[in-house]
Scaffold this active site. Structure first.
Site, PDB file in Angstrom:
ATOM      1  N   GLY A   1      19.782  -3.732  16.461  1.00  0.00           N
ATOM      2  CA  GLY A   1      19.862  -2.415  17.014  1.00  0.00           C
ATOM      3  C   GLY A   1      19.915  -2.576  18.557  1.00  0.00           C
TER       4      GLY A   1
ATOM      5  N   HIS B   1      19.204 -14.005  16.169  1.00  0.00           N
ATOM      6  CA  HIS B   1      18.130 -13.641  15.712  1.00  0.00           C
ATOM      7  C   HIS B   1      17.490 -14.642  14.524  1.00  0.00           C
ATOM      8  CE1 HIS B   1      18.295  -9.574  17.851  1.00  0.00           C
ATOM      9  NE2 HIS B   1      16.995  -9.715  17.626  1.00  0.00           N
ATOM     10  N   HIS B   2      16.354 -14.379  14.279  1.00  0.00           N
ATOM     11  CA  HIS B   2      15.742 -15.394  13.340  1.00  0.00           C
ATOM     12  C   HIS B   2      16.385 -15.041  12.084  1.00  0.00           C
ATOM     13  CE1 HIS B   2      13.361 -12.030  12.083  1.00  0.00           C
ATOM     14  NE2 HIS B   2      13.325 -11.523  13.452  1.00  0.00           N
TER      15      HIS B   2
ATOM     16  N   LYS C   1      15.859 -11.673   9.794  1.00  0.00           N
ATOM     17  CA  LYS C   1      16.255 -10.309  10.261  1.00  0.00           C
ATOM     18  C   LYS C   1      16.885  -9.449   9.344  1.00  0.00           C
ATOM     19  CE  LYS C   1      17.786  -7.758  14.054  1.00  0.00           C
ATOM     20  NZ  LYS C   1      16.590  -6.673  14.020  1.00  0.00           N
TER      21      LYS C   1
ATOM     22  N   GLY D   1       9.961   1.811  16.268  1.00  0.00           N
ATOM     23  CA  GLY D   1      10.668   0.584  16.358  1.00  0.00           C
ATOM     24  C   GLY D   1      11.639  -0.020  15.453  1.00  0.00           C
ATOM     25  N   THR D   2      11.434   0.286  14.234  1.00  0.00           N
ATOM     26  CA  THR D   2      12.186  -0.240  13.045  1.00  0.00           C
ATOM     27  C   THR D   2      13.836   0.355  13.717  1.00  0.00           C
ATOM     28  OG1 THR D   2      10.627   0.027  11.580  1.00  0.00           O
ATOM     29  CG2 THR D   2      12.698  -0.312  10.731  1.00  0.00           C
ATOM     30  N   THR D   3      14.709  -0.582  13.156  1.00  0.00           N
ATOM     31  CA  THR D   3      16.166  -0.270  13.472  1.00  0.00           C
ATOM     32  C   THR D   3      16.685  -0.210  12.292  1.00  0.00           C
ATOM     33  OG1 THR D   3      16.361  -2.951  13.733  1.00  0.00           O
ATOM     34  CG2 THR D   3      16.235  -1.498  15.886  1.00  0.00           C
TER      35      THR D   3
ATOM     36  N   ASN E   1      14.777  -1.378  21.288  1.00  0.00           N
ATOM     37  CA  ASN E   1      13.950  -2.524  22.005  1.00  0.00           C
ATOM     38  C   ASN E   1      13.133  -2.001  22.953  1.00  0.00           C
ATOM     39  OD1 ASN E   1      13.496  -4.866  23.713  1.00  0.00           O
ATOM     40  ND2 ASN E   1      15.027  -5.909  22.281  1.00  0.00           N
TER      41      ASN E   1
ATOM     42  N   ASP F   1       0.815  -1.334   0.066  1.00  0.00           N
ATOM     43  CA  ASP F   1      -0.154   0.008   0.052  1.00  0.00           C
ATOM     44  C   ASP F   1       0.941   1.448  -0.146  1.00  0.00           C
ATOM     45  OD1 ASP F   1      -2.231  -1.679   0.360  1.00  0.00           O
ATOM     46  OD2 ASP F   1      -1.810  -1.535   2.652  1.00  0.00           O
TER      47      ASP F   1
END
Ligand SMILES: NC(=O)c1ccc[n+]([C@@H]2O[C@H](COP(=O)([O-])OP(=O)(O)OC[C@H]3O[C@@H](n4cnc5c(N)ncnc54)[C@H](OP(=O)(O)O)[C@@H]3O)[C@@H](O)[C@H]2O)c1
Length: 231
Positions: free
Chosen positions: A150, A140-141, A144, A82-84, A109, A38
């Site tokens: 971050g 992390h997964h 990422k 929240g995005t790093t 975080n 979008d």
């Protein structure tokens, strides 16, 4: 349920953004979510569409977040980011927020536990001046998009500010790990290991929604860890 029901826009309907929306609804807020399709290059974020939102929460990706911030600041909207992966542009964003006269909370975080972990790490930092070496590891997964995380960079900064020592960060990507951060301090005779393990993304989502409730009616550029005591 909070005192006032807010009209919130959540950017990103991924692993974290979708839980942010869920938690916000549980707290009695109205929530609209926007996906990548979008919003190419922030195109959805016109002043007219943003007019009725109280705040925008961004949980997208490093390649999208700066364009989103710019569009929301143009429309004078409060933001929780929240995005790093954009902290190299921190000074530029801080100035843009000041110029726009809006409220802005960012955080590597949004978990209360991680922010407590930072304080514990800071208390352990003097070991680096007493013969200990240190290192940070983050896991992390595999999806990422940024490395190091971050949170690992924020932990590195906490220790550097306390001691002047900049620790190395090792990043590991494995399965669907939500996020694990370890600080290891080792001397010839002993070893201290501090680990924070996120068990679910809900912990981040709750912090983000509390930050959105807090920023309404305020101006300024805030790091989540500096406002957490007020939430
Ligand atoms: N501060 C914290 O506490 C915290 C906690 C967790 C995660 N994070 C950070 O939050 C970000 C998102 O993490 P995640 O695990 O949720 O990632 P994710 O599952 O990959 O979700 C990101 C979502 O953003 C969408 N997106 C990309 N560009 C967009 C745009 N311009 N407008 C709207 N949506 C857009 C993506 O859509 P497509 O898949 O269609 O591209 C995807 O659905 C990462 O930077 C991560 O490091 C922060």
């Amino acid at each position: 349920m909070t005192a006032r029901s807010l009209n919130l826009l959540v950017l990103g309907r991924g692993k974290t953004g979708s839980i942010v929306a869920e938690v916000a609804r549980e707290r009695g807020h109205r929530v609209h979510c926007i996906e990548a399709g979008d919003n190419p290059d922030g195109a959805w974020l016109t002043a007219e569409r943003l007019r009725d939102f109280d705040a925008v929460l961004d949980f997208t990706e490093p390649g999208a977040v700066l364009t989103n911030i710019e569009a929301c600041l143009d429309a004078k909207k409060a933001m929780v980011v929240g995005t790093t992966g954009w902290y190299g542009e921190m000074d530029r964003v801080r100035s843009a927020v000041k110029k726009a006269g809006t409220g802005f909370v960012f955080g590597a975080n949004f978990s209360y536990g991680v922010n407590l972990f930072f304080e514990i790490a800071q208390a352990a930092a003097p070991a680096l001046a007493h013969g200990f070496s240190g290192r940070i590891t983050e896991r992390h997964h595999i999806h990422k998009k940024d490395a190091p995380s971050g949170t690992a960079v924020a932990l590195q900064r906490v220790l550097e500010q306390a001691t002047g020592v900049r620790l190395n960060i090792t990043s590991e990507r494995e399965g669907d790990v939500t996020g694990t951060h370890t600080l290891e301090l080792a001397s010839a005779g002993d070893r201290i290991v501090l680990t924070h393990e996120a068990k679910s993304r809900r912990t981040f989502a709750e912090g983000a929604v509390l930050a959105a409730e807090w920023i309404i009616g305020k101006t300024g550029f805030y790091d989540f860890k500096d406002i957490i005591a007020q939430l």
